[in-house]
Motif scaffolding. Structure first.
Motif, PDB file in Angstrom:
ATOM      1  N   GLY A 346       0.528  -1.013  -0.280  1.00  0.00           N
ATOM      2  CA  GLY A 346      -0.165   0.451   0.084  1.00  0.00           C
ATOM      3  C   GLY A 346       0.763   1.284  -0.042  1.00  0.00           C
ATOM      4  N   ASN A 347      -0.033   2.786  -0.041  1.00  0.00           N
ATOM      5  CA  ASN A 347       0.532   3.370  -0.073  1.00  0.00           C
ATOM      6  C   ASN A 347      -0.655   4.726   0.307  1.00  0.00           C
ATOM      7  N   GLU A 348       0.628   5.765   1.165  1.00  0.00           N
ATOM      8  CA  GLU A 348      -0.202   6.670   1.893  1.00  0.00           C
ATOM      9  C   GLU A 348       0.272   8.091   2.234  1.00  0.00           C
ATOM     10  N   PHE A 349      -0.478   9.036   1.981  1.00  0.00           N
ATOM     11  CA  PHE A 349       0.262  10.389   2.802  1.00  0.00           C
ATOM     12  C   PHE A 349      -0.765  10.988   3.683  1.00  0.00           C
ATOM     13  N   ARG A 381       3.142  19.507   8.267  1.00  0.00           N
ATOM     14  CA  ARG A 381       4.156  18.179   8.353  1.00  0.00           C
ATOM     15  C   ARG A 381       3.270  17.108   7.887  1.00  0.00           C
ATOM     16  N   ASP A 382       4.090  16.486   6.635  1.00  0.00           N
ATOM     17  CA  ASP A 382       3.160  15.729   5.420  1.00  0.00           C
ATOM     18  C   ASP A 382       4.477  14.634   5.225  1.00  0.00           C
ATOM     19  N   ARG A 383       3.165  13.194   5.479  1.00  0.00           N
ATOM     20  CA  ARG A 383       3.683  12.317   5.976  1.00  0.00           C
ATOM     21  C   ARG A 383       3.885  11.268   4.228  1.00  0.00           C
ATOM     22  N   LEU A 384       5.013  10.765   3.680  1.00  0.00           N
ATOM     23  CA  LEU A 384       4.661  10.199   2.575  1.00  0.00           C
ATOM     24  C   LEU A 384       4.656   8.639   2.651  1.00  0.00           C
ATOM     25  N   GLY A 385       3.978   6.990   3.332  1.00  0.00           N
ATOM     26  CA  GLY A 385       4.708   6.338   3.244  1.00  0.00           C
ATOM     27  C   GLY A 385       3.938   5.001   2.453  1.00  0.00           C
ATOM     28  N   THR A 386       5.046   3.789   1.955  1.00  0.00           N
ATOM     29  CA  THR A 386       4.935   2.987   1.130  1.00  0.00           C
ATOM     30  C   THR A 386       4.829   1.526   2.206  1.00  0.00           C
ATOM     31  N   VAL A 408       8.929   9.218   4.732  1.00  0.00           N
ATOM     32  CA  VAL A 408       9.264   9.834   4.356  1.00  0.00           C
ATOM     33  C   VAL A 408       8.659  11.174   5.169  1.00  0.00           C
ATOM     34  N   VAL A 409       8.957  12.330   5.901  1.00  0.00           N
ATOM     35  CA  VAL A 409       8.606  12.966   6.713  1.00  0.00           C
ATOM     36  C   VAL A 409       8.718  13.871   6.827  1.00  0.00           C
ATOM     37  N   MET A 410       8.279  15.318   5.786  1.00  0.00           N
ATOM     38  CA  MET A 410       8.239  16.330   5.830  1.00  0.00           C
ATOM     39  C   MET A 410       8.062  17.498   6.462  1.00  0.00           C
ATOM     40  N   MET A 411       9.026  17.989   7.253  1.00  0.00           N
ATOM     41  CA  MET A 411       8.935  19.490   8.051  1.00  0.00           C
ATOM     42  C   MET A 411       9.080  20.742   7.842  1.00  0.00           C
TER      43      MET A 411
END
Length: 734
Positions: A346-349, A381-386, A408-411
């Protein structure tokens, strides 16, 4: 009987609306109750080799939830019977659940599949405060050994809350309609609760409504103790759900409004004076020849305000305003590769934005006047997960699960400013030091953008040598990046830093832009024994150990000399830490006779220790629950069900000295409840804290409301627990 969605790890039995009271019993992930059950015996479900629900987890549904709703308006409190769960006390509907001693953002919390972020420097609008207990049909808790598809950006575990699924008509039924109205009263805080549901559906379309309202005053402490100031609250929730289905596909769209006009926080300096949230949650689930697909879109917008309620502090206002927004998606797929192998990926944002500012207070220059205090400006705070996961059934006895995940967490955040652009000022011969100019300048000169590349891994194996024995062992590596307040709270001033912190300790907290992500390594073993049908008895034991690299703790900066003993001022800092303990739960049928009913005994025991390892001192982890146990004797006969519960908690003598955490003494509480159903009406009655025992909440923090309201000096006592409460409720189904 229907499975909720492809990635569910429990089964929900749809039925009538849950009544307000009933017996309690221990549950495991393989045991569920029918929603319309009136007797205690559970429905046994053979989950086969499905290891996506680790044996160390727990599930609450049906009668187990029914027995708890009468006693609380706080959804987190529904979890108190689980050995892996403890609660940080907060407002009346905003407790912070901790899994194995780790709370707040360390716990991934999902409400009908969507994540919710606390948009408050004190985490007053905690995730579980956004759903009323009356709207909860099932709770799944996974401690430590979280499959990668259910985790991400958390190290303690996952709590997943599900409402009742959309109700469709059976073939040839036409239009299927259901509804209910519930009301209850609790004497300890004069709480009045009402809830209503209504739904109508054809074979392919469904519409449903769920609403609730609660109002409560300050609660009375046990042992004829004082009224606990700033513990009152009022809350209202309304939600509408539309759903359509066709063959193997279903789509639902929910939208609602959550409103708390006020909520007192007896262990915080501030109270919540407004919290208004709107949300939309879309969910698709479908089955194809190649497997299953699950997709979700979510959005939530929150406007939040804090100030002093009148019974905590009168004569001055200090408004604080926060605006937060969650937006994102989650997409998951499950593909059976063979009879042995199943692949999930899966993938989520998740996009979270935050603005936190505090309007000025006239006449309070330089500390609180004459500009907006900008705490967090355009925080992001952005989080892109796979993730990918492989489950294999090697033999009838052996099953393995292996998963990997990357987040990947971008703040980032903008520039900040104090109430005044000075370091100090002299007014009427008195010099006030605030250091706004110095601290804001130092913060604004830094590069605020941070990107963390986090990696998770879960490896589990399950061995079932017989129909009555199950063993499970596993290792997990979990990561969590700091939240916006941990990284970007910038002021070292006494007043401003005291407004930061969700610990209920009265201390002040300062952020650290250079914090590293936490990395938790957990090993856990679970042994379970039960009868072949899983209907008469079972016992489960789970020892565990977690080592957290770069645990986000604190360093003590200074004391506030105006208090005695002084409050500490603390800066968030990375330290290593360890947690270890054991969870034990079980149940057994003592008696089962058609004429006299069924008697069951259930119980749990939780024991945990936590310690920071490189602070230079022998220091405990904040809010470690002391050894605690519950025993419940339940009786059911036809439509009548009752329970007698004994709750026991030991001394809390291992505390966090950096935070001046108070110690608490052991105590025991007795609770009773009974309920009776008559066709479409069910009534319930219960007494909490039967003997009106006086005790302090081990994770209650300090009684700051009483301290502030009475202008006291000297030591602050621990927050006292509620006294005896007579609870009564009724549910009418139609």
């Amino acid at each position: 009987m229907s499975v909720r969605h492809p990635f569910s790890f429990t089964i929900l039995v749809p039925g009538a609306v849950i009544a307000l009271i009933g017996p309690g019993a221990g549950l495991t992930p393989t045991t569920v109750y029918a929603q319309n059950a009136t007797t205690l015996p559970p429905i046994s479900v053979d989950v086969g080799s499905d290891i996506t629900a680790p044996l160390s987890g727990s599930t609450l549904s049906g009668e187990e939830l029914t027995s708890k709703r009468l006693n609380t308006s706080d959804t987190a409190a529904l979890l108190q019977s689980l050995p892996e769960i403890s609660l940080y006390s907060a407002g009346g509907v905003s407790s912070l659940p901790a899994i194995h001693g780790m709370a707040s953002d360390r716990v991934r919390t999902l409400i009908n599949g969507r994540p919710v972020t606390a948009a408050c420097p004190n985490h007053m609008n905690s995730p579980l405060s956004y759903i009323d207990p009356s709207n909860v049909a099932q709770i799944d808790v996974i401690a430590g050994m979280t499959p990668v598809g259910l985790g991400g950006d958390s190290i303690a575990g996952t709590i997943s809350i599900e409402s009742a699924p959309p109700a469709f008509a059976r073939a040839g039924e036409g239009i299927h309609t259901t509804g209910s109205f519930s009301s209850s009263f609790r004497s300890v805080n004069r709480a009045i609760t009402t809830a209503a549901t209504a739904s109508a559906g054809t074979e392919n379309f469904s519409i449903g409504y769920n609403g609730s309202w609660t109002k409560a005053g300050n609660y009375k402490a046990g042992g004829h103790g004082p009224t606990v100031k700033s513990s009152l609250y009022e809350t209202a929730d309304n939600e509408i759900t539309l759903a359509v289905r066709n063959n193997n596909h279903q789509f639902s769209l929910s939208g609602g409004i959550h409103y708390i006009p006020y909520e007192g926080f007896p262990n915080q300096r501030m109270d919540m004076t407004d919290n208004f949230a709107k949300f939309v949650n879309g969910h698709y689930e479908g089955s194809f020849d190649w497997g299953k697909l699950d997709g979700r879109l979510f959005w939530q917008n929150v406007h939040h305000q804090m100030d002093f309620l009148s019974d905590k502090f009168s004569g001055i206002n200090m408004p604080m305003t926060t605006h937060g927004s969650d937006l994102g998606y989650a997409l998951k797929a499950e593909i059976p590769l063979s009879q042995r192998d199943t692949l999930r990926f899966g993938n989520e944002f998740h996009h979270f934005t935050l603005n936190d500012w505090w309007p000025p207070v006239s006449g309070m220059y330089p500390s609180m006047c004459c500009n907006n205090y900008v705490n967090i400006a355009d925080g992001r705070r952005d989080r892109l997960g796979t993730h990918a996961e492989w489950e294999a059934k090697w033999t009838p006895e052996w099953t393995t699960l292996f998963g990997v995940r990357n987040d990947v967490v971008m703040m980032d955040t903008g520039n900040v400013a104090g109430y005044s652009n000075v370091n100090s000022a002299t007014m009427m011969g008195r010099t006030t030091t605030v250091n706004y100019l110095r601290d804001a300048g130092a913060f604004n000169a830094q590069n605020h953008a941070k990107t963390d590349f986090n990696f998770d891994l879960t490896a589990l194996t399950r061995f079932e040598p017989s129909k009555t024995t199950t063993f499970e062992a596993g290792y997990s590596r979990k990561s969590r990046s700091p939240n916006l307040y941990e990284r970007y709270s910038w002021s070292t001033g006494t007043m401003a830093s005291s407004m930061i912190g969700w610990y209920g300790d009265g201390n002040g907290y300062i952020g650290n832009i250079d914090l590293k992500p936490e990395v938790a390594h957990t090993i856990s073993v679970t042994a379970g024994r039960h009868d072949a049908e899983r209907s008469n008895w079972e016992i489960k034991v789970t020892p565990y150990y977690t080592y957290v690299q770069d645990y986000i703790g604190v360093n003590r900066i200074s004391f506030n000399s105006a208090a005695n003993p002084p409050f500490a001022f603390l800066r968030f800092a990375n330290h290593d830490a360890q947690f270890y303990g054991v969870d034990i739960s079980g149940r057994t049928a003592l008696w089962n006779d058609p004429a006299y009913g069924r008697i069951d005994l259930s119980g749990m025991l939780g024991w945990i220790r936590g310690k920071t390892l490189n602070t230079g001192t022998d220091n405990g982890i904040y809010h470690m629950m002391p050894i605690n146990a519950r025993l419940t004797l339940g009786h059911s006969l036809g439509d009548w069900s009752s329970a007698l519960e004994l709750q026991m908690v030991g001394d809390k003598d291992k505390v966090d000295n950096l935070r001046n955490e108070p110690k608490t003494s052991k105590y025991a509480l007795v609770n009773i409840r009974t309920g009776y159903s008559l066709q479409t009406i069910r009534v319930g009655f219960g007494i909490e804290n039967l003997f009106n025992t006086r005790y302090s909440l081990p994770l209650g923090g300090v009684d700051f409301g009483d301290y502030k309201a009475d202008g006291k000096t000297g030591p602050i006592g621990a927050l006292p627990g509620p006294g005896r409460s007579f609870n009564v409720g009724v549910t009418i189904k139609f």
